[in-house]
Motif scaffolding. Structure first.
Motif: not given
Length: 452
Positions: A32-33, A55-58, A300-303, A306-308
């Protein structure tokens, strides 16, 4: 609160790098992001110079957290921030860097950056300011990267030493920094850089202040003054800045975001590419992406999953939705003078586009749209035209204000809204005004919306 120290590069870290002991980048497991930003609106009524996150999943459509309120604010310097930058450090935790500037007074000089540490962005600790230089100039728009050859992080930012250039300081802990040096000065004024390291290549995207275009440069070492510009100039709209280069979590493609120069324009534009090292960036269809509400100049960073989940649990998703038009994707459903319509975002009051999508007043299986900034008022049809009215408690009003959400007529992944009491009619726009009508394939897009 501020601390100024200039230190030498640590030989031990450099030796570890040479020995191949640098850990695998943490983003490799991301699914996620997260997006860090501050907010502004055309008349500045929605301006907030604290740290905001979404946050975003895409990686394309964003959900503001904490009801789009700041999650942390500076307590020193100007007491405000711009241009926040998130970096996943080598140990998997985060550091947040930001311009020390509260508002839009760009004429002031400031030698400092705001800094926070965070394990997972659910809390922020160790707030401090670090002094980057002694120049009578600004310290804007930081970006940071891991320099494997040095075994340190480089902090790159916009400054002016007689012309607009990028300076760099190196650090191991984001507390003490080396003396500044020129990092990139191509012979014309530049601003707003973003650096991503991929496959041993350092990619640096920046704005040319002379022509207002975004360019990409690259280097095999990431060392100061080692970059060569390799892309053509990019721009959408009349003006833009603040490029954000993002590799998708699948590792199959890249996004290049660009912030509009002014909050009166569309806030973000986007390009796609499958090859960051090439010179082919395709303009993204605005239907495919939705920036965070009122977001300006972020990162923007990737996560991880669990962090999302932790971010959503800690800060909460919005209690409201927005409705984005399918065939005018820069426009959102709003009320203006109690009339329902679609208008290009951004606009003020920005809350006119925020809706509580509640169980239908006439049938809980349907939905009704209650205004966030005028609670107790709902979108309803009257002589087929949509307007915003206060409920009068009658069955007729409840029916007029109730719709059934169904798969989008033009795109089943979006939504359409069928009238409760005129079941052959759907919510649609016509000349930007909302109404309910019977629709055909030629007008399906008018009646299709994305709930964001």
């Amino acid at each position: 609160m501020s601390r100024r120290t200039f230190t030498l590069l640590p030989a031990l870290a450099a030796a570890a790098t040479a020995a191949g002991q640098i850990p695998t980048p943490a983003w490799a497991a991301n699914t996620a992001y997260v997006f860090a930003y501050f907010t502004e609106t055309p008349n500045q009524s929605g301006a907030d110079y604290g740290l905001h996150i979404a946050v975003s999943q895409d990686g394309l459509n964003w959900k503001p957290l904490n009801q789009n309120n700041a999650v942390v604010r500076p307590t020193a310097g100007t007491l405000g921030l711009r241009d926040p930058f998130l970096l996943r450090k080598q140990d998997g935790t985060f550091v947040v860097l930001a311009t020390d500037l509260n508002g839009t007074d760009f004429g002031q000089n400031n030698q400092y950056l705001h800094v926070w540490d965070s394990v997972d962005l659910t809390s922020f600790t160790g707030y401090r300011r670090i002094r980057m230089h002694d120049l009578a100039t600004h310290t804007w728009a930081p970006t940071a990267f891991w320099d494997a050859a040095r075994g340190q992080y480089g902090i790159v930012y916009s400054a002016n030493n007689g012309s607009d250039v990028f300076l760099v300081n190196y650090t191991s802990d984001f507390r003490t920094v080396s003396a500044p040096q020129v990092y990139f000065s191509p012979g014309f004024n530049v601003l707003d850089g973003d650096i991503v390291v991929d496959g041993g290549v350092y990619y640096f995207f920046y704005k040319n202040l002379g022509n207002g275009l975004i360019y990409g440069a690259r280097s095999s070492t990431g060392a100061p003054n080692s970059y060569t510009t390799y892309t053509s100039g990019l721009r959408q709209g009349s003006s833009m800045e603040a490029p954000m280069l993002v590799k998708n979590n699948a590792g199959t493609g890249w996004w290049l975001w660009g912030d509009s120069f002014s909050p009166v324009n569309n806030d973000y534009y986007l390009w796609n590419s499958t090859n960051v090292g090439g010179n082919a960036w395709a303009v993204a269809d605005q239907r495919t992406y939705t920036p965070p509400l009122n977001a300006k100049h972020g990162s923007i960073a990737g996560i991880t999953a669990a962090e999302y989940n932790g971010l959503v649990s800690r800060w909460g998703l919005p209690a409201w939705v927005r409705l984005k038009s399918s065939n005018f994707p820069d426009r959102y459903v709003r009320h203006a003078n109690n009339v329902g319509r679609i208008d290009a975002y951004p606009f003020d009051p920005h809350q006119d586009q925020l809706w509580k999508m509640v169980p239908g007043l006439a049938d809980a299986a349907g939905v009704s749209f209650e205004s966030v900034n005028l609670p107790g008022r709902y979108l309803r049809h009257y002589n087929y035209a949509i307007r915003l009215d206060a409920s009068d408690g009658t069955a007729a009003f409840r029916g007029d204000a109730t719709f059934y959400r169904v798969p989008g007529l033009a795109d089943s992944s979006w939504s359409s809204f069928r009238s409760y009491n005129f079941p052959d009619r759907y919510l649609r726009h016509s000349n930007y005004l909302l109404r309910i009508d019977t629709l055909t394939s030629a007008t399906y897009q008018d009646g299709t919306f994305r709930v964001v």
